[in-house]
Design a protein around this motif. Structure first.
Motif, PDB file in Angstrom:
ATOM      1  N   GLY A  73      55.694  37.111  30.739  1.00  0.00           N
ATOM      2  CA  GLY A  73      55.099  38.305  31.695  1.00  0.00           C
ATOM      3  C   GLY A  73      53.720  38.804  30.884  1.00  0.00           C
ATOM      4  O   GLY A  73      54.048  39.466  32.085  1.00  0.00           O
ATOM      5  N   GLU A  74      53.152  38.700  30.778  1.00  0.00           N
ATOM      6  CA  GLU A  74      51.957  38.832  30.386  1.00  0.00           C
ATOM      7  C   GLU A  74      51.255  37.823  30.773  1.00  0.00           C
ATOM      8  O   GLU A  74      49.502  38.760  31.223  1.00  0.00           O
ATOM      9  CB  GLU A  74      51.411  38.681  28.536  1.00  0.00           C
ATOM     10  N   ALA A  75      51.265  36.923  31.229  1.00  0.00           N
ATOM     11  CA  ALA A  75      49.521  36.202  31.756  1.00  0.00           C
ATOM     12  C   ALA A  75      49.454  36.948  33.156  1.00  0.00           C
ATOM     13  O   ALA A  75      47.732  37.117  33.292  1.00  0.00           O
ATOM     14  CB  ALA A  75      49.900  34.655  32.238  1.00  0.00           C
ATOM     15  N   LEU A  76      49.285  37.196  33.566  1.00  0.00           N
ATOM     16  CA  LEU A  76      49.266  37.550  35.248  1.00  0.00           C
ATOM     17  C   LEU A  76      49.006  38.940  35.396  1.00  0.00           C
ATOM     18  O   LEU A  76      47.859  39.167  36.007  1.00  0.00           O
ATOM     19  CB  LEU A  76      50.292  37.310  36.161  1.00  0.00           C
ATOM     20  N   ALA A  77      49.546  39.884  34.298  1.00  0.00           N
ATOM     21  CA  ALA A  77      48.865  40.925  34.036  1.00  0.00           C
ATOM     22  C   ALA A  77      47.218  40.743  33.170  1.00  0.00           C
ATOM     23  O   ALA A  77      46.702  41.622  33.720  1.00  0.00           O
ATOM     24  CB  ALA A  77      49.394  42.087  33.095  1.00  0.00           C
ATOM     25  N   SER A  78      47.466  39.984  32.717  1.00  0.00           N
ATOM     26  CA  SER A  78      46.208  40.110  31.757  1.00  0.00           C
ATOM     27  C   SER A  78      45.264  39.378  32.323  1.00  0.00           C
ATOM     28  O   SER A  78      43.543  39.909  32.421  1.00  0.00           O
ATOM     29  CB  SER A  78      46.254  38.636  30.467  1.00  0.00           C
ATOM     30  N   ILE A  79      45.346  38.465  33.823  1.00  0.00           N
ATOM     31  CA  ILE A  79      44.521  37.369  34.031  1.00  0.00           C
ATOM     32  C   ILE A  79      43.670  38.759  35.338  1.00  0.00           C
ATOM     33  O   ILE A  79      42.899  38.600  35.297  1.00  0.00           O
ATOM     34  CB  ILE A  79      44.727  36.152  35.142  1.00  0.00           C
ATOM     35  N   ALA A  80      44.441  39.176  35.661  1.00  0.00           N
ATOM     36  CA  ALA A  80      43.885  40.553  36.822  1.00  0.00           C
ATOM     37  C   ALA A  80      43.283  41.934  36.584  1.00  0.00           C
ATOM     38  O   ALA A  80      42.707  42.267  36.765  1.00  0.00           O
ATOM     39  CB  ALA A  80      45.324  41.578  37.894  1.00  0.00           C
ATOM     40  N   ALA A  81      43.668  42.183  35.048  1.00  0.00           N
ATOM     41  CA  ALA A  81      42.807  42.850  33.960  1.00  0.00           C
ATOM     42  C   ALA A  81      41.619  42.602  34.064  1.00  0.00           C
ATOM     43  O   ALA A  81      40.108  43.836  33.895  1.00  0.00           O
ATOM     44  CB  ALA A  81      43.325  42.973  33.001  1.00  0.00           C
ATOM     45  N   ILE A  82      40.661  41.279  34.174  1.00  0.00           N
ATOM     46  CA  ILE A  82      39.708  40.581  33.831  1.00  0.00           C
ATOM     47  C   ILE A  82      39.488  40.136  34.580  1.00  0.00           C
ATOM     48  O   ILE A  82      37.990  39.585  34.646  1.00  0.00           O
ATOM     49  CB  ILE A  82      39.940  40.077  32.438  1.00  0.00           C
TER      50      ILE A  82
ATOM     51  N   VAL B 253      45.264  41.414  47.073  1.00  0.00           N
ATOM     52  CA  VAL B 253      43.510  41.577  46.285  1.00  0.00           C
ATOM     53  C   VAL B 253      43.590  42.594  45.144  1.00  0.00           C
ATOM     54  O   VAL B 253      43.832  43.760  45.673  1.00  0.00           O
ATOM     55  CB  VAL B 253      42.707  41.492  47.079  1.00  0.00           C
ATOM     56  N   ILE B 254      43.430  42.226  44.887  1.00  0.00           N
ATOM     57  CA  ILE B 254      43.626  43.099  42.617  1.00  0.00           C
ATOM     58  C   ILE B 254      41.764  42.563  41.620  1.00  0.00           C
ATOM     59  O   ILE B 254      41.336  41.609  42.241  1.00  0.00           O
ATOM     60  CB  ILE B 254      44.599  42.211  41.346  1.00  0.00           C
ATOM     61  N   GLU B 255      41.173  43.582  41.855  1.00  0.00           N
ATOM     62  CA  GLU B 255      40.432  44.147  40.859  1.00  0.00           C
ATOM     63  C   GLU B 255      40.598  44.527  39.843  1.00  0.00           C
ATOM     64  O   GLU B 255      40.363  45.125  39.539  1.00  0.00           O
ATOM     65  CB  GLU B 255      38.912  44.508  41.889  1.00  0.00           C
ATOM     66  N   GLY B 256      40.537  44.047  38.810  1.00  0.00           N
ATOM     67  CA  GLY B 256      40.310  44.663  37.629  1.00  0.00           C
ATOM     68  C   GLY B 256      41.903  45.933  36.886  1.00  0.00           C
ATOM     69  O   GLY B 256      41.975  47.027  36.851  1.00  0.00           O
ATOM     70  N   SER B 257      42.563  44.968  37.805  1.00  0.00           N
ATOM     71  CA  SER B 257      44.321  45.675  37.595  1.00  0.00           C
ATOM     72  C   SER B 257      44.281  46.694  38.713  1.00  0.00           C
ATOM     73  O   SER B 257      45.868  47.469  38.561  1.00  0.00           O
ATOM     74  CB  SER B 257      44.568  46.047  35.848  1.00  0.00           C
ATOM     75  N   LYS B 258      43.362  46.667  39.742  1.00  0.00           N
ATOM     76  CA  LYS B 258      44.160  47.931  40.724  1.00  0.00           C
ATOM     77  C   LYS B 258      44.177  47.541  41.920  1.00  0.00           C
ATOM     78  O   LYS B 258      42.930  46.578  42.071  1.00  0.00           O
ATOM     79  CB  LYS B 258      42.185  48.874  41.124  1.00  0.00           C
TER      80      LYS B 258
END
Length: 621
Positions: A98-107, A126-131
């Motif tokens: 459960g870390e992959a998508l959160a990590s990808i969205a952060a960068i 649409v997400i840009e840098g976890s936002k």
């Protein structure tokens, strides 16, 4: 005193986690493809631009997600794969942390489109840098489309550490092949910069392997199958004659998950004992099916290493299964106690004499006689004995030259040059230097005397330096000569290898190669460099492809340098090769004619010098 320990903000924690999960664009490809497989997809499409640095998009026709799931999937430690800690020991899916998508969205900039089959409308995020920047309802096909754009846009240091597009795309192809090989019942398509690289329809295991690695792969494969209580093994190994220098086509899958295991690889090598040349590696595609509670997957961040409960039994079973298959298909020698009774000779023939066949010859047959007389003579004296042939004594050969006496004025005087030495072409010092000889020690080093002592040359490194400068000059000046082949060579490669050869075609032609054709699965070589033997072409190109796949620089000069280094390493004289006196002398002269004779192309010394003073000190003890 104030506290110094504090909780990190979520976006910082996600970026730190991304360093472990997302190392390069290929890591994103792996996570997204595995999510599509877990979603029950039957068709998966991967679209890549600029080796994943600009865009990585995965489109599938799986179950899709609801609005709530679409937002929850980007939270840390949010997963649909497990509920309790005990579930870690009964895993049947790919991702579970459960870390992959959160990590990808952060960068990266992430765009998610998904719809479930029972819903009329889907969700567009649409997400840009976890936002989260937008969330809309949209008309979408069933399944999920996950687009990752501008990877590492907010971590420029990580982006600068990425390799060239060729290297990064090679890693993407590796991850794509691993997932595609593990799930042959799913259709996969890969596009790179608008070009279709792979189109793999749903098929069986053997056909999937052939579709990925080329049509000639089919003749290399030997099936392996074994079923026990511990493990169920199936797959294919390659015949020993197709072994390569590099470890390219080697795949282990445990419960349809690609793994790396040096221990299991050793079991495969043990099964090939005595069948491989030195330094060669066999290809294999081994699928292991074991009970989930007997393995631990969660011991490595990339989940490519697995801990087995009973490794020793698995080792023995795998080795014996492969050995049995190689013997069963007559690849390896086996003891055969069955014999064909038809080949047995009866005992009654023991003292029986062999019957000599009767041969009748018509001694009066003359192929140069007229047809009718010949037939008449043959009919009159059919199979009758004839007197032995007699050879008429030829006339004296001297009579052939009578009357051809030479005229007196045609005989010219012949003056012989005096053999007296009037002088020397060299002075005494040069003559003294010319009698110096080179010596070869242990078929590895060449010793040559010099004024101050002697020089000891490593023949392999010296030849690498000589060839390297020759190839570099040929590539840059474009004047290499070629030897044409009477029968052109046809060499088969997979799609990625052919693309790499097309990229390097001009540089290879400048070294002396002549390519007659570049087809979908093979090339035709009609000319070779002068110092390349026909038997070395396949090995040379394989090693060149392997070197370039590992590290292909961006600039054309660096690419040229890599090609020259790889070819010099492949063609240089090997340690243990006996050289004649002329070959030794030619190598010494060619080495010291180089621009940088003191180091090899790989920055290793080519020779050392031992002075007379050093020798005197050794004997003065």
């Amino acid at each position: 005193m104030s506290s110094i320990i504090q909780l990190l903000p979520d976006h910082v924690a996600n970026q730190i986690a991304a360093g472990e999960v997302v190392q390069r664009p290929a890591s994103v490809v792996k996570e997204l493809l595995e999510n599509s497989v877990d979603a029950g997809s039957t068709e998966i499409k991967l679209i890549v631009k600029d080796a994943g640095k600009t865009l990585i998009q995965v489109i599938d026709n799986g179950r899709g997600m609801s609005v709530t799931d679409a937002r929850m999937c980007f939270e840390r430690h949010a997963t649909s794969k497990i509920r309790f800690a005990e579930d870690l020991f009964s895993l049947h899916t790919k991702g579970f942390r459960g870390e992959a998508l959160a990590s990808i969205a952060a960068i990266a900039h992430v765009e998610l489109k998904t719809r479930q089959e029972q819903d009329e409308l889907g969700t567009h995020l649409v997400i840009e840098g976890s936002k989260f920047t937008s969330q809309d309802v949209a008309v979408l096909p069933k399944g999920t489309s996950f687009a990752v754009k501008n990877l590492f846009f907010n971590i420029p240091a990580r982006r600068n550490f990425l390799k060239s597009d060729m290297v990064e795309f090679r890693h993407i192809i590796d991850e794509f092949e691993r997932v595609a090989l593990a799930h042959h019942n799913i259709s996969f398509v890969l596009y790179h910069n608008g070009s279709e690289m792979f189109n793999l329809p749903s098929s069986n295991q053997r056909q999937r392997i052939v579709n990925i690695f080329g049509g000639r792969t089919n003749e290399k494969l030997v099936p392996v199958k074994e079923s026990t209580e511990i493990v169920e093994i199936q797959g294919f190994v390659c015949k020993p004659e197709f072994a390569k220098k590099n470890r390219g086509e080697q795949f282990f899958f445990v419960n349809n998950r690609f793994i790396k295991s040096g221990y299991l690889h050793h079991a495969v090598m043990a099964a090939y004992e005595g069948l491989l040349k030195d330094g060669c590696q066999p290809g294999y595609f081994i699928y292991l099916d074991v009970p989930p509670n007997t393995i631990d997957i969660n011991i490595h961040p990339t989940k490519t290493e697995i801990k087995f409960d009973d490794e020793h039994a698995l080792y023995a079973i795998l080795r014996s299964a492969i050995k049995h298959s190689l013997g069963q298909f007559n690849v390896a020698p086996v003891l055969d106690f069955e014999r064909d009774a038809n080949l047995d000779t009866p005992y009654s023939y023991e003292h029986k004499e062999a019957v000599v066949p009767a041969v009748e010859v018509d001694r009066n047959f003359n192929p140069f006689a007229d047809e009718k007389p010949a037939r008449a003579a043959s009919a009159a004296s059919s199979f009758t004995a004839a007197p032995a042939f007699r050879r008429e004594k030829a006339s004296s050969w001297e009579s052939l030259y009578t009357g051809i006496a030479p005229a007196a004025d045609e005989i010219a005087e012949m003056n012989f040059e005096s053999e007296e030495v009037t002088g020397s072409l060299f002075n005494e010092a040069e003559v003294e230097q010319a009698v110096y000889k080179t010596y070869q020690i242990h078929k590895k080093y060449i010793v040559s005397p010099i004024k101050s002592g002697m020089v000891i040359i490593d023949q392999k490194r010296a030849h690498q330096r000589i060839l390297y400068e020759q190839f570099l000059t040929n590539i840059t000046i474009h004047h290499a000569s070629s030897q044409q082949l009477l029968f052109p060579l046809v060499l088969y490669y997979n799609q990625s290898e052919l693309d790499l050869l097309r990229e390097m075609r001009q540089a290879l032609e400048n070294t002396g190669f002549v390519f007659a054709e570049f087809n979908l699965d093979h090339i035709v070589v009609s000319g070779l460099p002068v110092n390349v033997a026909e038997s070395e072409v396949s090995i040379l190109l394989e090693e060149l492809i392997n070197d370039l796949q590992q590290e292909v620089p961006d600039s054309s000069f660096s690419q040229t340098d890599s090609i020259a280094k790889s070819m010099a390493r492949s063609l240089a004289v090997k340690t243990g090769t006996l050289l004649t006196d002329k070959e030794q002398e030619a190598m010494v002269n060619a080495l010291f004619a180089c621009k940088e004779p003191d180091v090899s192309p790989f920055n290793k010394p080519t020779f050392i010098t031992v002075s007379v003073e050093d020798l005197d000190k050794r004997f003065a003890i």
